[in-house]
Motif scaffolding. Structure first.
Motif, PDB file in Angstrom:
ATOM      1  N   ARG A 199      18.082 -68.953  12.329  1.00 29.37           N
ATOM      2  CA  ARG A 199      19.951 -69.122  12.487  1.00 29.37           C
ATOM      3  C   ARG A 199      20.589 -69.199  13.655  1.00 29.37           C
ATOM      4  O   ARG A 199      19.463 -68.991  14.323  1.00 29.37           O
ATOM      5  CB  ARG A 199      20.013 -67.257  12.225  1.00 29.37           C
ATOM      6  CG  ARG A 199      21.643 -66.757  11.966  1.00 29.37           C
ATOM      7  CD  ARG A 199      21.354 -65.046  12.109  1.00 29.37           C
ATOM      8  NE  ARG A 199      22.887 -64.606  11.792  1.00 29.37           N
ATOM      9  CZ  ARG A 199      23.098 -64.744  10.800  1.00 29.37           C
ATOM     10  NH1 ARG A 199      22.445 -64.066   9.923  1.00 29.37           N
ATOM     11  NH2 ARG A 199      24.451 -63.654  10.441  1.00 29.37           N
ATOM     12  N   GLU A 200      21.397 -70.313  13.466  1.00 31.86           N
ATOM     13  CA  GLU A 200      22.026 -70.418  14.401  1.00 31.86           C
ATOM     14  C   GLU A 200      23.150 -69.533  14.794  1.00 31.86           C
ATOM     15  O   GLU A 200      23.516 -68.734  13.885  1.00 31.86           O
ATOM     16  CB  GLU A 200      22.854 -71.699  13.879  1.00 31.86           C
ATOM     17  CG  GLU A 200      22.287 -72.727  13.492  1.00 31.86           C
ATOM     18  CD  GLU A 200      23.423 -74.042  13.753  1.00 31.86           C
ATOM     19  OE1 GLU A 200      24.701 -74.105  13.777  1.00 31.86           O
ATOM     20  OE2 GLU A 200      21.855 -75.043  13.687  1.00 31.86           O
ATOM     21  N   LYS A 221      21.303 -60.391  10.606  1.00 31.98           N
ATOM     22  CA  LYS A 221      22.564 -60.166   9.964  1.00 31.98           C
ATOM     23  C   LYS A 221      23.542 -59.009  10.283  1.00 31.98           C
ATOM     24  O   LYS A 221      24.688 -58.789  10.507  1.00 31.98           O
ATOM     25  CB  LYS A 221      22.271 -59.806   8.675  1.00 31.98           C
ATOM     26  CG  LYS A 221      22.585 -60.569   7.853  1.00 31.98           C
ATOM     27  CD  LYS A 221      21.346 -60.316   5.957  1.00 31.98           C
ATOM     28  CE  LYS A 221      22.999 -60.567   5.131  1.00 31.98           C
ATOM     29  NZ  LYS A 221      21.910 -60.235   3.989  1.00 31.98           N
ATOM     30  N   ARG A 222      23.134 -57.544  10.393  1.00 28.62           N
ATOM     31  CA  ARG A 222      23.636 -56.570  10.784  1.00 28.62           C
ATOM     32  C   ARG A 222      24.620 -56.492  12.602  1.00 28.62           C
ATOM     33  O   ARG A 222      25.856 -56.457  12.426  1.00 28.62           O
ATOM     34  CB  ARG A 222      22.419 -55.437  11.613  1.00 28.62           C
ATOM     35  CG  ARG A 222      22.558 -54.632  10.116  1.00 28.62           C
ATOM     36  CD  ARG A 222      21.105 -53.713  10.739  1.00 28.62           C
ATOM     37  NE  ARG A 222      21.670 -52.509  11.638  1.00 28.62           N
ATOM     38  CZ  ARG A 222      20.395 -51.697  11.931  1.00 28.62           C
ATOM     39  NH1 ARG A 222      19.195 -52.328  11.945  1.00 28.62           N
ATOM     40  NH2 ARG A 222      20.955 -50.714  12.693  1.00 28.62           N
ATOM     41  N   SER A 229      27.311 -63.777  16.745  1.00 32.89           N
ATOM     42  CA  SER A 229      26.529 -64.276  16.885  1.00 32.89           C
ATOM     43  C   SER A 229      25.298 -64.685  17.359  1.00 32.89           C
ATOM     44  O   SER A 229      24.837 -65.349  19.136  1.00 32.89           O
ATOM     45  CB  SER A 229      27.042 -66.194  17.047  1.00 32.89           C
ATOM     46  OG  SER A 229      27.114 -66.790  16.583  1.00 32.89           O
ATOM     47  N   VAL A 230      23.917 -64.283  16.328  1.00 33.49           N
ATOM     48  CA  VAL A 230      22.427 -64.291  17.592  1.00 33.49           C
ATOM     49  C   VAL A 230      22.008 -65.638  16.708  1.00 33.49           C
ATOM     50  O   VAL A 230      21.592 -66.091  15.693  1.00 33.49           O
ATOM     51  CB  VAL A 230      21.722 -62.964  16.974  1.00 33.49           C
ATOM     52  CG1 VAL A 230      20.243 -63.284  17.652  1.00 33.49           C
ATOM     53  CG2 VAL A 230      22.842 -61.808  17.463  1.00 33.49           C
ATOM     54  N   GLU A 231      21.298 -66.803  17.583  1.00 35.03           N
ATOM     55  CA  GLU A 231      21.018 -67.116  16.820  1.00 35.03           C
ATOM     56  C   GLU A 231      18.471 -67.070  17.020  1.00 35.03           C
ATOM     57  O   GLU A 231      18.554 -66.538  18.085  1.00 35.03           O
ATOM     58  CB  GLU A 231      20.990 -68.176  18.342  1.00 35.03           C
ATOM     59  CG  GLU A 231      19.759 -70.282  18.157  1.00 35.03           C
ATOM     60  CD  GLU A 231      20.317 -71.195  19.074  1.00 35.03           C
ATOM     61  OE1 GLU A 231      21.436 -70.670  18.088  1.00 35.03           O
ATOM     62  OE2 GLU A 231      19.880 -71.565  19.652  1.00 35.03           O
ATOM     63  N   GLU A 312      12.670 -53.565  12.875  1.00 35.85           N
ATOM     64  CA  GLU A 312      14.322 -54.155  13.125  1.00 35.85           C
ATOM     65  C   GLU A 312      15.404 -53.442  13.520  1.00 35.85           C
ATOM     66  O   GLU A 312      15.524 -54.269  14.652  1.00 35.85           O
ATOM     67  CB  GLU A 312      14.426 -54.291  11.315  1.00 35.85           C
ATOM     68  CG  GLU A 312      16.543 -54.920  11.229  1.00 35.85           C
ATOM     69  CD  GLU A 312      17.377 -54.233   9.750  1.00 35.85           C
ATOM     70  OE1 GLU A 312      16.112 -54.157   8.571  1.00 35.85           O
ATOM     71  OE2 GLU A 312      17.959 -53.973   9.747  1.00 35.85           O
ATOM     72  N   GLU A 313      14.855 -51.916  13.879  1.00 27.86           N
ATOM     73  CA  GLU A 313      16.107 -51.052  14.294  1.00 27.86           C
ATOM     74  C   GLU A 313      15.821 -51.372  16.165  1.00 27.86           C
ATOM     75  O   GLU A 313      16.544 -51.409  16.683  1.00 27.86           O
ATOM     76  CB  GLU A 313      15.412 -49.770  14.762  1.00 27.86           C
ATOM     77  CG  GLU A 313      16.382 -49.055  15.331  1.00 27.86           C
ATOM     78  CD  GLU A 313      17.678 -48.951  14.878  1.00 27.86           C
ATOM     79  OE1 GLU A 313      18.302 -49.746  13.565  1.00 27.86           O
ATOM     80  OE2 GLU A 313      18.871 -48.418  15.383  1.00 27.86           O
ATOM     81  N   LYS A 314      14.737 -51.872  16.599  1.00 26.13           N
ATOM     82  CA  LYS A 314      14.201 -52.230  18.330  1.00 26.13           C
ATOM     83  C   LYS A 314      14.690 -53.180  18.315  1.00 26.13           C
ATOM     84  O   LYS A 314      15.488 -53.195  19.571  1.00 26.13           O
ATOM     85  CB  LYS A 314      12.957 -51.437  18.015  1.00 26.13           C
ATOM     86  CG  LYS A 314      12.265 -49.872  18.299  1.00 26.13           C
ATOM     87  CD  LYS A 314      11.092 -50.573  18.726  1.00 26.13           C
ATOM     88  CE  LYS A 314      10.037 -49.280  17.920  1.00 26.13           C
ATOM     89  NZ  LYS A 314       8.585 -48.875  18.351  1.00 26.13           N
ATOM     90  N   ILE A 315      14.334 -54.157  18.001  1.00 24.17           N
ATOM     91  CA  ILE A 315      15.396 -55.595  18.113  1.00 24.17           C
ATOM     92  C   ILE A 315      17.065 -55.564  17.874  1.00 24.17           C
ATOM     93  O   ILE A 315      17.547 -55.669  18.889  1.00 24.17           O
ATOM     94  CB  ILE A 315      15.009 -56.554  17.197  1.00 24.17           C
ATOM     95  CG1 ILE A 315      13.295 -56.545  16.924  1.00 24.17           C
ATOM     96  CG2 ILE A 315      15.528 -57.987  17.459  1.00 24.17           C
ATOM     97  CD1 ILE A 315      12.998 -57.382  15.228  1.00 24.17           C
TER      98      ILE A 315
END
Lengths: 324, 317
Positions: A199-200, A221-222, A229-231, A312-315
């Motif tokens: 994902r860019e 996405k969250r 904007s996360v790559e 996902e939450e920890k990330i």
């Protein structure tokens, strides 16, 4: 494009490569009659016969060492270990034989060997649930791949089988049932040593490995919904390692989080951190964050396992901290 | 065994003995550039067994001595270059004399860890089977090494898959400083064959004819698709574990007793008695061995060391 599962993609790669090259064989515990404990190689014995696809005794040292001997003498063996953890059982044969035989003998032989290693925590406790890639990144002479989706699973396995070096191929057990688009074609390969940008993005670099990639994409996405904007970078190969893609991303974002399903100390994230210290320190605006298993074995009970595993939450939280 | 083969085995035993004596001199003088485990006293076993192979068969030798390589026909100068870690050998300084390798004669190399040879041998056997060839793998190992788990795993795998591998134990009574009876539950390593339902046979390892006959039978059996065998030759390590070993763990009397069954003079006397080995032939073999070794020593001295940066080569193909 057609969609197939990660397990089907692996099976398809095996079938295509075995059809293409009669020197490719497959063996391991329960791989033939049962089609593998995870049924990945179902039907292959009937397709290729007992000489090329066979069940082996419970003898991990002989399986991997036998693979080295077969590779030295002209085969391209694919050895399945029932669980990635059993790499430690076969430690001498993996690290000292597969990794060093060629070097110690002055390059006289190539060792085109693939060891398939089902990895990942699934409630099976300390000795059947590890993602032990980092242990073997430390060992010279071994290539290491960890695909996160069906297309990479197929393309990387085909490249691994055609490569003239030993490759540890980590297939995450929780990804087996995931579906994704996989291009058809016998020669559609994914090169070893090339990362994918899953994902860019511009604000933060999120490196995720294997089953952490889908979790990282959800976290991204969250964060996007919150304006960040996360790559997301999926290295795919850990050896050889595509440093450039990560460094280029960090130059843009100045922030990095590494998510891996392994122990924090000297994990993949530690190596990435050291690499950035050496090669890209001036681009980092914030300290690196690692999302990994605290340095404990993986417990069996679901509540305990969930407590130590990255998710996902920890990330998401690690990224939020850097983006704040 | 015909007369020609007997003489050839004797010639190679003699050459091996003289070469090890020279290597020991060089090591003691600090001129060898390397280190090795001598095989003096075990030459009959090593040379006669390898004589039973075809040139296209595979060989996994053990760590004791030069006779395996001499028997297989690897040039002496290459062995000395590997000993010295120089160019001109077989592994360009990467593995020393314990990793002599020679693909053109099926010499696959050596495992640094004892017992690493067994799975490799099984894998080579697997290759032969899958490719439908009629080659055979000969895998040497010591009595001490038969206690590794890999021995069990590989023997069992070879037996189950009927792989063409001949496992040959050089039982020399000692694992460095530990006598076999202190480390090993069976008197004869070949007894372990029963556990794998394969033929097991113990012979006098200092009798080249007995060794050759046993290995030939096992090799033929494997070549015909009838699976692996476990052979054992009883022998003795006449020198220490390494050149300079104080050997204070075994009695002088024991060693002297075994010198009386040194396979080299024993075979010499036998062949002289059979009128095969004359004084003239013996003198020729001695002179030829010395000249070959002299030339090889000179060659290795003349060879360059590898380029330091070549340490980074050969990790991957």
């Amino acid at each position: 494009m057609r969609k197939i599962t990660y397990a089907e993609a692996i099976r398809e790669a095996l079938i295509e490569e075995m059809r293409r090259d009669p020197s490719v064989i497959l063996y391991g515990e329960d791989v033939a009659n049962f089609g593998g404990i995870f049924r990945v190689s179902a039907g292959l014995k009937d397709m290729f016969g007992d000489e090329r696809v066979f069940d082996s005794p419970i003898s991990e040292n002989a399986l991997v060492g036998g693979g080295v001997g077969a590779a030295l003498t002209g085969l391209r063996p694919v050895v399945e270990l029932q669980f990635a953890d059993f790499l430690f059982t076969a430690g001498d044969e993996v690290v000292l034989k597969a990794g060093m035989w060629r070097y110690g003998h002055g390059g006289a032989y190539a060792i085109p060997l693939v060891v398939r290693c089902p990895s990942g925590a699934t409630g099976v406790g300390p000795e059947h649930g590890q993602c032990p890639e980092a242990f073997f990144m430390h060992a010279p002479g071994l290539k290491i791949v960890s695909p996160s989706n069906p297309a990479d699973a197929k393309g990387l396995l085909k490249s691994a089988i055609r490569d003239n070096n030993p490759v540890l191929y980590f297939e995450h057990k929780l990804l087996y049932a995931t579906r994704g688009e996989v291009p058809e074609g016998e020669d559609v390969l994914v090169p070893l040593g090339k990362a994918a940008i899953a994902r860019e993005g511009d604000d933060l670099t999120l490196v995720a490995i294997s089953a952490m990639v889908p979790k990282a994409l959800k976290a991204a996405k969250r964060l996007a919904a919150e304006g960040h904007s996360v790559e997301v970078i999926d290295p795919r190969s850990l050896v050889p390692f595509d440093r450039e893609t990560i460094i280029e991303s960090v130059k843009k974002t100045g922030k990095i989080v590494v998510a891996e399903e392994s122990y924090k100390t000297l994990g993949v994230g530690a190596e990435i951190g050291a690499m950035l210290m050496e090669q890209a320190l001036e681009y980092l605006d914030r300290p690196l964050r690692r999302v990994a298993i605290p340095d404990v074995p993986i417990p069996t009970a679901a509540v305990l396992e969930a407590f130590v595993l990255p998710n996902e939450e920890k990330i998401y939280q690690a990224c939020r901290e850097l983006l704040a | 065994m015909d007369k020609k083969l007997k003489l050839e085995i004797y010639r190679k035993m003699l050459l091996s003995r003289r070469l090890e004596e020279r290597i020991a001199e060089l090591i003691k003088a600090g001129q060898a550039g390397g280190f090795m485990h001598p095989g003096v006293g075990q030459e009959a076993l090593q040379v006669a067994a390898i004589a039973a192979l075809r040139p296209d068969d595979y060989l996994l030798y053990a760590h004791r001595g030069v006779a395996y390589w001499v028997a297989r026909g690897i040039p002496i100068e290459k062995i000395l270059c590997d000993l010295a870690g120089k160019e001109g050998g077989t592994n360009h300084g990467k593995g020393g004399v314990m990793r002599v390798v020679y693909p053109q004669l099926g010499v696959l190399g050596e495992s640094g860890t004892l017992g690493g040879c067994f799975p490799i041998a099984a894998g080579a056997g697997l290759s032969i089977r899958v490719k439908g060839e009629d080659k055979v793998v000969l895998c040497f190992f010591g009595d001490g090494t038969s206690n590794r788990g890999t021995f069990h795993e590989a023997l069992n795998l070879c037996a189950v898959r009927k792989l063409p591998v001949v496992f040959l134990c050089e039982n020399n009574g000692w694992a460095v400083s530990t006598p076999t009876e202190k480390s090993t539950a069976v008197k004869d390593i070949a007894m372990r064959a029963a556990g794998y339902n394969v033929p097991g046979k113990t012979v006098d390892g200092n009798d080249p004819e007995a060794v050759y006959d046993a290995v030939k039978e096992a090799v033929d059996r494997a070549r015909q698709g009838n699976g692996p065998s476990l052979l054992e030759g009883k022998t003795y390590r006449l020198w220490g574990h390494w050149v300079g070993d104080p050997e204070d763990y075994r009695s002088r009397e024991e060693v002297e007793k075994h010198w009386r069954s040194d396979p080299l003079p024993r075979f010499e006397e036998k062949l002289a008695g059979e009128k095969i080995l004359t004084e003239k032939i013996k003198a020729e073999f001695e002179a030829e061995a010395m000249a070959t070794i002299d030339r090889a020593v000179e060659f290795s001295r003349s060879q360059p060391h590898p380029k330091p940066e070549s340490a980074l080569d050969d990790v991957f193909a």
